[in-house]
Design an enzyme around this catalytic site. Structure first.
Site, PDB file in Angstrom:
ATOM      1  CG  ASP A 177       0.537   5.545  -3.245  1.00 23.60           C
ATOM      2  OD1 ASP A 177       0.625   4.304  -3.318  1.00 23.60           O
ATOM      3  OD2 ASP A 177      -0.543   6.159  -3.289  1.00 23.60           O
TER       4      ASP A 177
ATOM      5  CG  MET B 138      -1.032  -0.913  -5.486  1.00 21.64           C
ATOM      6  SD  MET B 138      -1.741  -0.964  -3.842  1.00 21.64           S
ATOM      7  CE  MET B 138      -3.356  -1.613  -4.182  1.00 21.64           C
TER       8      MET B 138
ATOM      9  NE  ARG C 108       1.728 -17.993 -18.479  1.00 21.78           N
ATOM     10  CZ  ARG C 108       1.348 -19.199 -18.085  1.00 21.78           C
ATOM     11  NH1 ARG C 108       0.720 -19.350 -16.947  1.00 21.78           N
ATOM     12  NH2 ARG C 108       1.589 -20.248 -18.847  1.00 21.78           N
TER      13      ARG C 108
ATOM     14  CB  ILE D 100      24.639  -7.620  10.743  1.00 20.49           C
ATOM     15  CG1 ILE D 100      25.446  -8.383  11.786  1.00 20.49           C
ATOM     16  CG2 ILE D 100      24.505  -8.436   9.474  1.00 20.49           C
ATOM     17  CD1 ILE D 100      24.681  -9.572  12.366  1.00 20.49           C
TER      18      ILE D 100
ATOM     19  CD  GLU E 211      27.632 -10.707  19.832  1.00 18.26           C
ATOM     20  OE1 GLU E 211      27.547 -11.940  19.793  1.00 18.26           O
ATOM     21  OE2 GLU E 211      28.119 -10.033  18.902  1.00 18.26           O
TER      22      GLU E 211
ATOM     23  CD  GLN F  98      21.256 -11.678  15.575  1.00 13.54           C
ATOM     24  OE1 GLN F  98      21.395 -10.546  15.981  1.00 13.54           O
ATOM     25  NE2 GLN F  98      21.706 -12.721  16.235  1.00 13.54           N
TER      26      GLN F  98
HETATM   27  P1  ATP Z   1      -4.496   8.002   0.063  1.00 15.83           P
HETATM   28  O1  ATP Z   1      -3.169   8.586  -0.272  1.00 15.83           O
HETATM   29  O2  ATP Z   1      -4.426   6.656   0.594  1.00 15.83           O
HETATM   30  O3  ATP Z   1      -5.540   8.151  -0.999  1.00 15.83           O
HETATM   31  P2  ATP Z   1      -5.743  10.296   1.185  1.00 15.83           P
HETATM   32  O4  ATP Z   1      -5.765  10.877   2.559  1.00 15.83           O
HETATM   33  O5  ATP Z   1      -5.172  11.167   0.116  1.00 15.83           O
HETATM   34  O6  ATP Z   1      -5.034   8.891   1.296  1.00 15.83           O
HETATM   35  P3  ATP Z   1      -8.414  10.720   0.211  1.00 15.83           P
HETATM   36  O7  ATP Z   1      -9.482   9.765  -0.136  1.00 15.83           O
HETATM   37  O8  ATP Z   1      -7.990  11.699  -0.796  1.00 15.83           O
HETATM   38  O9  ATP Z   1      -7.217   9.859   0.770  1.00 15.83           O
HETATM   39  O10 ATP Z   1      -8.877  11.554   1.495  1.00 15.83           O
HETATM   40  C1  ATP Z   1      -9.358  10.899   2.654  1.00 15.83           C
HETATM   41  C2  ATP Z   1     -10.494  11.682   3.235  1.00 15.83           C
HETATM   42  O11 ATP Z   1     -10.058  12.999   3.572  1.00 15.83           O
HETATM   43  C3  ATP Z   1     -11.654  11.910   2.283  1.00 15.83           C
HETATM   44  O12 ATP Z   1     -12.520  10.799   2.222  1.00 15.83           O
HETATM   45  C4  ATP Z   1     -12.317  13.115   2.884  1.00 15.83           C
HETATM   46  O13 ATP Z   1     -13.091  12.743   3.970  1.00 15.83           O
HETATM   47  C5  ATP Z   1     -11.131  13.915   3.392  1.00 15.83           C
HETATM   48  N1  ATP Z   1     -10.759  14.924   2.376  1.00 15.83           N
HETATM   49  C6  ATP Z   1      -9.985  14.758   1.305  1.00 15.83           C
HETATM   50  N2  ATP Z   1      -9.867  15.899   0.598  1.00 15.83           N
HETATM   51  C7  ATP Z   1     -10.616  16.808   1.232  1.00 15.83           C
HETATM   52  C8  ATP Z   1     -10.932  18.191   1.011  1.00 15.83           C
HETATM   53  N3  ATP Z   1     -10.452  18.857  -0.021  1.00 15.83           N
HETATM   54  N4  ATP Z   1     -11.755  18.795   1.892  1.00 15.83           N
HETATM   55  C9  ATP Z   1     -12.246  18.128   2.957  1.00 15.83           C
HETATM   56  N5  ATP Z   1     -11.979  16.848   3.215  1.00 15.83           N
HETATM   57  C10 ATP Z   1     -11.188  16.184   2.384  1.00 15.83           C
END
Ligand code: ATP
Length: 824
Positions: free
Chosen positions: A193, A235, A319, A560, A660, A694
């Site tokens: 992202d 995304m 589409r 290049i 090269e 290339q």
């Molecule tokens: P993405 O950007 O792909 O969503 P991310 O690291 O932000 O990646 P999250 O799902 O937010 O993804 O966090 C991943 C894991 O980190 C969570 O499933 C949890 O285990 C841990 N985590 C996130 N926030 C917290 C928090 N505030 N306290 C403790 N653990 C956390």
């Protein structure tokens, strides 16, 4: 700011944002000294990936394991993120050289990733702490998004109390308690992202952009056949970076991003724009919708709704393509592989140098330079963007995203207009500017020219396109390019203007002067490689003899080889790099199932070892041979010995990359023969000279978007010189500039667009070998060797000396207004 209005926008007030550089930690965490093999023998570290996966995570894990092993550490691969940590021992795998072999280009993460609700609870973190302490892991590299890093910060804060509790409950021994008293944490942001503040790029973003652009390029062909409109959903969650960068690189008709909601009556304006394009003869439309797109009331703008608006009002066959998880998959781009290698290695080093008081931090990239970012501040700033959007403070949200995001948005808005927005009044002088390509083709040159033409058109200047370089100029192959005539140029490889490898001197100054006079050219843009650079020097030196050359002469480096002085990157080198890396992947794969084999791949670049070196790093080569780093027969023999040793283990393939011109006598043929002879009984050897592949290929998003930036900046500089020269000059009087600063190379250095007089570059140039005397990427050479299991002395790329950091920040702040950019 709107995507559609033709009125001049009022000058924006910039609310002060925290410059990334000021997020830098330089509190002695690392001393910046060279590190040697086995310097940290006996230490232990663990690495895990968490949250959503992204391409480049594997390249990062590989670098962490190999740098760790090089430094003498025990490295644990912790599978399945925080969940694996909680579940314990079975998820802790001791990493070896071979366990991360063959993964450098693989998307996803071989050690698995997970979202783990249990870790959000103290009880979950207690289990994780127990398992880590039992395994003796108290150094962690966390690869994930802001959630993962927030969790890591909390874990570090609680660590002592968790260990106290575990000791009290007899879940760990006193010895385990003492040995793991401190937890050191370094984060690396892995996310497609690019939504994390403080780093220019997150690992995976570049690859996701590659996927999006590949998809759009593919869709354009079928959309053309059926005159369709495609609504492409990409995304990025609440961040519009992917949609914006893809919009720029694909010349999309319209983009919807969360940070910049459209005006309330956007449906009408969108339809008007699409209709106009159709009337202008375009057979297709591309509209990009970020998954988090909203209107200015915060209501989602869905692809479905956009489609409905277009198809019902315009009756165009419309589409939807939702790219979805395709964006997270596929091969890793060269940029992400190199980024992973650089940041992964720095993370290990930073962990080893951490001390008890070190705050948790993230290793990011700022101006093509790895840097430390305090984790807590960066996470807070990232969250502030979401807060600003929730409060409908979109201007603030854009500013928080960073200056480069703002510039990209401005650029998209300007370039995607239906017609030029003339920003000057009729009394201003409207210049006639010439543009040509010189040298070998490089992907992205057409993007430079489109950008230059449109920027010029927007201030009422005329651009004359010169076909086939100076030869075409003297033969009169000159035609005007208008706003509309450069539609669709951004994504086209090669050179639409045609290019010649003949510099000005060879054509003859008298002929060139006569042609410039005939076409009344008042400024000349040369887009190309070393020929373009030397031609600017030659014409500038002849100003005393030819008044026609007393005009701004500007070179945009496009080759290049990446060998033009004055810029860290030239247009086309990223596309070539990706082509080489793709070919190396295929070559390596071809040996799957065959006996042990070593491949030697010869790359282009003239005497410049950029492609061989960086492709070596990105494709996981065992060694790369370049002219700038002399080598002897003994070095090659030593490399054969090492390859034989590696082949005694599970490894079956070896990859060597040779520039090269690396050595006149040790040619690719010679080296292949030597490998065959010396490797007899262990491996066979094959050489591949990949040649002109290339120079081909469609431009990567990097080259397209850098092309837009360079074209824009070249025009700005040219007009600035001309305006100064014509101040008080009667309209029909000829322009007469001879200032050395009117002969410049446009370049990118760190995170700045810079203009350097060719006269200031003379000293920096090795004309015999057509090379800059200093090349930034040479600093990465030890890393290629270390990750290929050679001995080398690694020196951290992170600036740690206070004065360097201050200079970097000052330098950047000074120029922040206009020229601050990120590479992507
Ligand atoms: P993405 O950007 O792909 O969503 P991310 O690291 O932000 O990646 P999250 O799902 O937010 O993804 O966090 C991943 C894991 O980190 C969570 O499933 C949890 O285990 C841990 N985590 C996130 N926030 C917290 C928090 N505030 N306290 C403790 N653990 C956390």
């Amino acid at each position: 700011m709107s995507q559609n209005s033709n009125e001049q926008e009022p000058k924006r007030e910039r609310t002060p944002s925290t410059p990334c550089g000021k997020l830098r930690v330089h509190n002695g965490v690392q001393e910046g000294k060279p590190v040697d093999k086995n310097q940290f023998a006996g230490r232990t570290l663990g690495v895990f990936t968490s949250g959503g996966d992204s391409q480049g995570m594997n390249a990062t894990v590989r670098a962490i394991v190999r740098m760790g092993l090089y430094l003498g550490c025990k490295v644990y691969l912790i599978h399945e993120g925080y969940q694996g940590m909680i579940d314990g021992e079975k998820n802790f795998q001791l990493g070896s050289w071979a366990s991360v072999s063959g993964i450098v280009g693989l998307g996803g993460t071989i050690i698995g990733s997970a979202r783990c609700p249990e870790f959000r609870e103290r009880s979950g973190r207690l289990k994780a702490a127990r398992n880590l302490a039992k395994a003796g892991i108290n150094n962690l590299v966390c690869i994930g998004g802001d959630g993962t890093l927030t969790g890591a910060d909390l874990f570090k804060k609680e660590w002592n109390s968790l260990l106290d509790e575990l000791l009290e409950k007899n879940e760990i021994t006193k010895d385990e308690y003492e040995k793991n008293k401190y937890l050191n944490i370094v984060g690396i942001v892995g996310s497609i992202d690019n939504d994390f503040c403080g780093t220019d790029m997150t690992i995976g973003t570049s690859s996701a952009l590659h996927r999006i652009i590949e998809a759009i390029d593919a869709i354009v062909t079928t959309a053309f056949s059926h005159q369709r409109c495609f609504v492409m959903e990409v995304m990025g969650r609440h961040c519009g970076y992917l949609a914006l960068a893809a919009g720029l690189a694909s010349e999309a008709d319209w983009i919807f991003i969360p940070e910049h909601p459209p005006e309330p009556d956007w449906e009408n304006i969108l339809c008007k724009r699409l209709q106009y394009h159709r009337l202008a003869g375009h057979r297709l439309n591309i509209v990009i919708v970020a998954e988090g797109a909203i209107d200015n009331q915060g209501n989602p703008i869905t692809s479905e709704y956009v489609k409905k608006v277009i198809s019902s009002r315009l009756k165009i066959d419309t589409r939807i393509t939702i790219l979805g998880h395709v964006q997270r998959g596929g091969a890793t781009s060269a940029y992400d592989r190199v980024l992973g290698a650089r940041l992964g290695s720095e993370a290990v080093l930073a962990l080893m140098m951490s001390h008890n008081e070190s705050p948790p931090f993230v290793i990011g990239i700022n101006g093509n330079q790895p840097c430390y970012i305090p984790l807590v501040e960066a996470v807070e700033r990232t969250k502030a963007v979401a807060k600003a959007m929730a409060a409908f403070e979109f201007k603030k949200a854009i500013e928080l995203r960073g200056a480069s995001f703002e510039r990209n948005l401005e650029s998209y808005i300007k370039m995607s207009k239906l017609q030029p927005k003339i920003l000057v009044d009729d009394s201003s002088r409207h210049y006639t500017l010439g543009v040509m390509n010189l040298g070998a083709p490089a992907a992205g040159v057409n993007s430079v020219i489109r950008s230059f033409v449109r920027q010029a058109a927007s201030i009422g200047c005329t651009v004359l396109a010169i076909q086939d370089g100076f030869e075409g100029l003297v033969s009169g192959l000159v035609k005007e390019l208008e706003w509309k005539s450069v539609y669709g140029w951004t994504g086209i490889g090669g050179s639409l203007l045609g290019c010649q490898r003949i510099d000005a001197k060879k054509i003859g100054y008298t002929h060139i002067a006569a042609a410039l006079k005939k076409f009344k050219i008042e400024g000349l843009l040369l887009v190309g490689g070393f020929e373009a650079y030397t031609s600017v020097i030659q014409l500038s030196e002849q100003r005393k003899n030819f008044q026609e050359f007393c005009i701004p002469l500007i070179c945009v480096p496009a080759t290049i080889s990446n060998n033009v002085p004055g810029s860290d990157f030239s247009i086309g080198c990223d596309t070539a790099l990706n082509e080489i890396v793709t070919i190396c992947d295929k070559i390596k794969q071809s040996a799957l199932g065959s006996k042990r084999r070593v491949f030697l791949v010869e790359t282009m670049g003239g005497y410049c070892g950029y492609l061989a070196s960086v492709a070596g790093l990105a494709s996981g080569a065992d060694q790369s041979y370049i002219f700038e780093e002399p080598f002897t027969i003994n070095d090659i023999v030593e490399d054969v010995r090492l390859l034989k040793e590696k082949m005694k283990s599970d490894l079956k393939r070896g990859l060597l990359i040779r520039n090269e011109m690396a050595n006149k006598h040790y040619t690719s043929e010679f080296m292949q023969n030597l490998m065959c002879e010396e490797g007899k009984g262990v491996f066979s050897a094959r050489a591949n000279i990949i040649g002109h592949m290339q120079q081909g290929g469609v431009p990567t998003p990097f080259d397209r978007n850098l092309g837009i930036k360079f074209g824009n900046k070249a025009l700005i500089k040219m007009v600035e010189i001309l305006n100064k020269a014509t101040e008080g000059l009667p309209v029909n009087e000829r322009i007469n500039v001879s200032d050395p600063n009117s002969s410049v190379v446009v370049g990118i250095r760190r995170n700045q667009i810079v203009y350097t007089s060719v006269f200031d570059l003379l000293e920096e140039t090795d004309f015999e070998h057509r090379l800059p005397k200093k090349q930034w990427w040479l600093n990465m050479r030890p890393l290629i060797r270390i990750l290929g299991k050679h001995e080398a002395v690694y020196k951290s790329e992170v600036m740690t000396k206070d004065e360097d950091v201050e200079e970097f920040i000052e330098d950047r702040d000074e120029k922040e207004d206009e020229n601050l950019v990120t590479l992507y």
